[in-house]
Design an enzyme around this catalytic site. Structure first.
Site, PDB file in Angstrom:
ATOM      1  N   SER A   1       0.838  -1.198   0.000  1.00 19.83           N
ATOM      2  CA  SER A   1       0.000   0.000   0.000  1.00 19.83           C
ATOM      3  C   SER A   1       0.879   1.257   0.000  1.00 19.83           C
ATOM      4  O   SER A   1       1.673   1.420  -0.919  1.00 19.83           O
ATOM      5  CB  SER A   1      -0.914  -0.083   1.224  1.00 19.83           C
ATOM      6  OG  SER A   1      -2.036   0.704   1.052  1.00 19.83           O
TER       7      SER A   1
ATOM      8  N   HIS B   1      -3.961  -1.789  -4.474  1.00 19.42           N
ATOM      9  CA  HIS B   1      -5.356  -2.228  -4.277  1.00 19.42           C
ATOM     10  C   HIS B   1      -6.120  -2.055  -5.602  1.00 19.42           C
ATOM     11  O   HIS B   1      -7.234  -1.511  -5.622  1.00 19.42           O
ATOM     12  CB  HIS B   1      -6.051  -1.420  -3.170  1.00 19.42           C
ATOM     13  CG  HIS B   1      -5.273  -1.309  -1.896  1.00 19.42           C
ATOM     14  ND1 HIS B   1      -4.831  -2.410  -1.204  1.00 19.42           N
ATOM     15  CD2 HIS B   1      -4.850  -0.231  -1.192  1.00 19.42           C
ATOM     16  CE1 HIS B   1      -4.171  -2.000  -0.126  1.00 19.42           C
ATOM     17  NE2 HIS B   1      -4.165  -0.694  -0.097  1.00 19.42           N
TER      18      HIS B   1
END
Lengths: 310, 264
Positions: free
Chosen positions: A185, A219
């Site tokens: 992330s 993501h």
């Protein structure tokens, strides 16, 4: 015979003689990204080979950028964490966790120590919010690691805090010294020249550390806001790059993508390019780490889908 | 023009002990002067990395008081998105918690919060804070953000420098006096539970919530650093808020259990 000028030039641009010679004989050898490009297929190589050159040990620079996954997101699935530990080649790797993007959240640090337990590695962390407790010399500590693992959270805050403590410069040094860098992330976005952050509100475009001269989106799920925004940013001039779904990780050697691995059978990585106003999205063949006897696959983009701009 | 107000506190906590209650009372009074009966008070816990502990203590102190407390946690925006500018400019008092001054400014810079705070100040919203949250309003402060006490820059809304936990952390005071001697702009030293309140132009007024806690003026005068205590107004602690019925009962039961344990 080489003239003095050639030798100096060679040193300056880190030309990898072994690679050049190896290539001439049809053997594929890895070259650093500042070496001669496109001289042979990188992807037949199984493990990066450290090469001795002019008495100087050349180690590959490696970054593994998770789209999402590892102990932070996949409790009970250690495949990605195991993969980065194995990359270090050390029997008991020294791993340092940087939880800055979470504001050095205690619960996150505890989860890290649980996942990277003492029987398989030597784990430490650096809290930039509590410097009085950690190692005094950040540079010495980080440069003595085998793996630096960056946690998720706010990439904007992460980069701000890193710059304030000079961590950005130290990480570049660590990368050049061959210390494996990884993260998920925010800890993935930070390594790239440009990134798409969707931490809060509408996805935004921002500049990362720029170790990898691409853009990045994490993501990356179909029909997500992030994907839509990423494509829009690409059309607006963001540099070409890579995206990864949760569970997929992009493994770069130097600044070349050497393979995409995954902790879930369906997770994929993508290459994104712009041709005029068209965004071309290519799915990259991905190795599922859960299969027995995993054979590395070529990082050749399979042109599976092409997203066309309206 | 709105009166620009900043309250800088040398160090305190949000417990129910008398000096902490006195500080909370002052914060509430300042907020009410701007916002009326139910002022809006927002905590910025950035310097601590938005720890649950700091946020929890803030709500424990203000949750039951006549105000609308909120917190703006930049590290938690992912789970709780907020419009930074709108939220901050709608407050009557913005309180900045302690922690790392270096990280505080770096994160504010990254999120562009610094310019919003300076606008809030000019609009008359009270700015307050303790420790790093007090030094951030000055040109410079002495922070332990890197382990050892070192000088670091602040936002510079107030001229000069500030050193917090002045006599409570002797090494910090020593580093401050040395830095001022070396050319850092002079300013103030604040003990824990001492504070300085700027209201409009001119000099600040000193307040103290604990006997013996003082505010000092620190100047560099011709090769020597002078340090002089400022006369301070004492803040009396208000009576503790009456315990809620359920909490009082819980404490009674806890005491009974303890006694039973010792006997049996």
């Amino acid at each position: 015979m080489y003239t003095l000028g050639t030798v100096l030039w060679t040193i300056k641009y880190r030309i990898n003689f072994a690679a050049v010679v190896g290539n001439a004989f049809g053997i594929s050898v890895h070259a650093g990204e500042r070496g001669i490009r496109n001289f042979g297929p990188l992807y037949n190589r199984r493990e990066p080979i450290p090469v001795d050159h002019l008495g100087m040990k050349t180690v590959p620079r490696q970054i593994v950028a998770f789209g999402g996954g590892g102990f932070s997101m996949e409790s009970g699935n250690p495949l990605l964490d195991d993969y980065v530990l194995a990359l270090t080649g050390a029997e008991r790797p020294r791993v340092c966790f940087l939880p800055s993007a979470s504001g050095d959240a205690d619960h996150y640090i505890v989860r890290f120590y649980r996942a990277f337990s003492a029987h398989r590695c030597e784990a430490t962390h650096i809290s930039l919010f509590r410097r009085e407790q950690g190692p005094e010399d950040l540079r010495a500590h980080l440069l003595s690691q085998d793996l630096i693992y960056v946690g998720g959270g706010s990439v904007v805050s992460l980069l701000g805090v890193w710059r304030a403590h000079g961590i950005d410069e130290i990480l570049r040094e660590a990368w050049e010294a061959g210390i494996v860098l990884c993260g998920l992330s925010a800890g993935s976005l930070c390594w790239f020249a440009e990134a798409v952050t969707g931490f809060h509100g509408a996805p935004k475009r921002l500049q990362g550390l720029g170790l990898l001269p691409f853009s990045n989106c994490v993501h990356y799920e179909p029909k997500s806001k992030r994907r839509e925004s990423y494509h829009q940013f690409l059309r607006e001039g963001m540099c070409a790059g890579y995206a990864a779904e949760d569970g997929a990780a992009l493994h770069f050697t130097g600044t070349e993508l050497s393979r995409v691995v995954a902790s879930r059978p369906e997770a994929r990585g993508y290459r994104l390019d712009v041709a005029g106003r068209r965004v071309v999205e290519m799915r990259i063949a991905t190795t599922f780490l859960g299969d027995r006897g995993v054979v590395p696959t070529a990082p050749v983009p399979e042109a599976l889908s092409t997203a066309v701009a309206n | 023009m709105e009166v620009r107000r900043i309250l800088a506190l040398g160090g305190h906590d949000f417990t129910s002990r008398p000096p902490d209650r006195a500080v909370c009372e002052l914060l509430l009074r300042l907020a009410s002067e701007h916002g009326g009966e139910r002022p809006r008070i927002c905590l910025l816990p950035t310097a601590s990395g938005d720890t649950s502990e700091q946020i929890g203590r803030f709500y424990a102190a203000f949750g039951e008081r006549p105000c609308e407390p909120s917190d703006l946690s930049l590290f938690r925006l992912g789970r709780r998105p907020m419009a930074l500018r709108d939220h901050l400019l709608a407050q009557d008092l913005i309180y900045v918690g302690g922690g790392s001054l270096v990280n505080l400014l770096a994160v504010w810079e990254a999120h562009d919060v610094a310019s919003i705070l300076s606008l809030a100040w000019r609009q008359g919203i009270v700015l307050a804070g303790q420790s790093a949250g007090a030094m951030c309003w000055f040109e410079a402060g002495i922070t332990k953000s890197s382990g050892k006490p070192l000088a670091a820059a602040g936002l510079g809304l107030l001229k000069g420098s500030l050193c917090v936990h002045y006599n409570n952390e002797p090494e910090r005071r020593a580093a401050y006096l040395a830095a001022v001697g070396d050319g850092m702009p002079g300013g103030y030293g604040l003990d824990d539970y001492a504070g300085l309140l700027w209201e409009g132009e001119g000099s600040p007024s000193a307040v103290t919530a604990r006997r013996g806690a003082r505010a000092y003026r620190v100047c560099n005068r011709e090769e020597s650093v002078s340090e002089s205590p400022l006369p301070a107004r004492f803040l009396p602690a208000p009576a503790p808020a009456a315990l809620r019925e359920d909490i009082a009962e819980f404490r009674r039961i806890k005491t009974m259990r303890k006694r039973a344990g010792w006997l049996g």
